[in-house]
Motif scaffolding. Structure first.
Motif, PDB file in Angstrom:
ATOM      1  N   ARG A   9      35.674  53.444  38.158  1.00 16.96           N
ATOM      2  CA  ARG A   9      36.637  53.802  37.108  1.00 16.96           C
ATOM      3  C   ARG A   9      35.979  54.635  36.016  1.00 16.96           C
ATOM      4  N   LYS A  10      34.758  54.267  35.658  1.00 16.71           N
ATOM      5  CA  LYS A  10      34.046  55.006  34.621  1.00 16.71           C
ATOM      6  C   LYS A  10      33.748  56.430  35.080  1.00 16.71           C
ATOM      7  N   MET A  11      33.318  56.587  36.322  1.00 19.96           N
ATOM      8  CA  MET A  11      33.034  57.917  36.849  1.00 19.96           C
ATOM      9  C   MET A  11      34.304  58.760  36.937  1.00 19.96           C
ATOM     10  N   LYS A  12      35.379  58.146  37.367  1.00 19.30           N
ATOM     11  CA  LYS A  12      36.654  58.855  37.484  1.00 19.30           C
ATOM     12  C   LYS A  12      37.151  59.297  36.110  1.00 19.30           C
ATOM     13  N   THR A  13      37.038  58.419  35.124  1.00 14.91           N
ATOM     14  CA  THR A  13      37.458  58.756  33.769  1.00 14.91           C
ATOM     15  C   THR A  13      36.619  59.891  33.212  1.00 14.91           C
ATOM     16  N   MET A  18      36.218  65.506  31.523  1.00 16.80           N
ATOM     17  CA  MET A  18      35.527  66.800  31.590  1.00 16.80           C
ATOM     18  C   MET A  18      36.494  67.904  32.007  1.00 16.80           C
ATOM     19  N   MET A  19      37.355  67.629  32.980  1.00 15.16           N
ATOM     20  CA  MET A  19      38.344  68.613  33.396  1.00 15.16           C
ATOM     21  C   MET A  19      39.290  68.940  32.252  1.00 15.16           C
ATOM     22  N   LEU A  20      39.685  67.938  31.487  1.00 15.05           N
ATOM     23  CA  LEU A  20      40.563  68.141  30.338  1.00 15.05           C
ATOM     24  C   LEU A  20      39.891  69.027  29.295  1.00 15.05           C
ATOM     25  N   LEU A  21      38.636  68.738  28.990  1.00 15.42           N
ATOM     26  CA  LEU A  21      37.923  69.525  27.985  1.00 15.42           C
ATOM     27  C   LEU A  21      37.747  70.977  28.420  1.00 15.42           C
ATOM     28  N   PHE A  22      37.398  71.199  29.675  1.00 17.22           N
ATOM     29  CA  PHE A  22      37.249  72.574  30.165  1.00 17.22           C
ATOM     30  C   PHE A  22      38.585  73.315  30.151  1.00 17.22           C
ATOM     31  N   ILE A  66      45.753  60.313  32.396  1.00 14.97           N
ATOM     32  CA  ILE A  66      44.414  59.851  32.760  1.00 14.97           C
ATOM     33  C   ILE A  66      44.291  58.352  32.511  1.00 14.97           C
ATOM     34  N   TYR A  67      44.777  57.904  31.391  1.00 12.96           N
ATOM     35  CA  TYR A  67      44.706  56.483  31.048  1.00 12.96           C
ATOM     36  C   TYR A  67      45.504  55.645  32.043  1.00 12.96           C
ATOM     37  N   THR A  70      43.808  55.751  35.602  1.00 12.26           N
ATOM     38  CA  THR A  70      42.505  55.088  35.694  1.00 12.26           C
ATOM     39  C   THR A  70      42.619  53.577  35.559  1.00 12.26           C
ATOM     40  N   PHE A  71      43.392  53.129  34.601  1.00 12.78           N
ATOM     41  CA  PHE A  71      43.427  51.693  34.321  1.00 12.78           C
ATOM     42  C   PHE A  71      44.685  50.999  34.830  1.00 12.78           C
ATOM     43  N   GLY A  72      45.645  51.755  35.358  1.00 12.32           N
ATOM     44  CA  GLY A  72      46.834  51.147  35.939  1.00 12.32           C
ATOM     45  C   GLY A  72      47.724  50.450  34.936  1.00 12.32           C
ATOM     46  N   PHE A  73      47.680  50.888  33.698  1.00 11.24           N
ATOM     47  CA  PHE A  73      48.467  50.252  32.645  1.00 11.24           C
ATOM     48  C   PHE A  73      49.216  51.334  31.891  1.00 11.24           C
ATOM     49  N   ASN A  74      50.512  51.158  31.756  1.00  9.80           N
ATOM     50  CA  ASN A  74      51.334  52.126  31.041  1.00  9.80           C
ATOM     51  C   ASN A  74      51.776  51.497  29.727  1.00  9.80           C
ATOM     52  N   PRO A  75      51.240  51.980  28.584  1.00  6.38           N
ATOM     53  CA  PRO A  75      51.608  51.383  27.298  1.00  6.38           C
ATOM     54  C   PRO A  75      53.030  51.710  26.867  1.00  6.38           C
ATOM     55  N   TYR A  76      53.715  52.641  27.564  1.00  6.31           N
ATOM     56  CA  TYR A  76      55.051  53.052  27.163  1.00  6.31           C
ATOM     57  C   TYR A  76      56.148  52.327  27.919  1.00  6.31           C
ATOM     58  N   GLN A  77      55.791  51.401  28.777  1.00  8.77           N
ATOM     59  CA  GLN A  77      56.827  50.666  29.522  1.00  8.77           C
ATOM     60  C   GLN A  77      57.112  49.341  28.876  1.00  8.77           C
TER      61      GLN A  77
END
Length: 77
Positions: A9-13, A18-22, A66-67, A70-77
């Motif tokens: 999970r850490k590597m995926k995040t 990095m893709m987002l920043l580029f 991404i959140y 990666t973590f399988g949690f949706n804070p908007y539901q």
């Protein structure tokens, strides 16, 4: 050799961030080059400007994706 779920999970995040920043950096450079370059302001570059703007806006929304991914949690539901 087994890699733990936490490390994966850490590597995926890190990779997604990095893709987002580029993406944000590249689009900002494109927008600034067209905005401040007098010779860059023509019809073709107007189209490229709009593409870079839409890509930049979609890149700004992707941290939520991404959140969730990666973590399988949706804070908007």
């Amino acid at each position: 050799m087994k890699i733990s779920l936490r490390i994966m999970r850490k590597m995926k995040t890190q990779m997604l961030v990095m893709m987002l920043l580029f993406s944000v950096l590249g689009n900002l450079i494109t927008l600034m080059a067209i905005t401040f370059g007098e010779r860059m302001q023509n019809k073709a570059n107007c189209f490229i400007f709009s593409l870079a703007m839409s890509d930049l806006l979609s890149a700004m929304v992707s941290p939520v994706g991404i959140y969730i991914r990666t973590f399988g949690f949706n804070p908007y539901q």
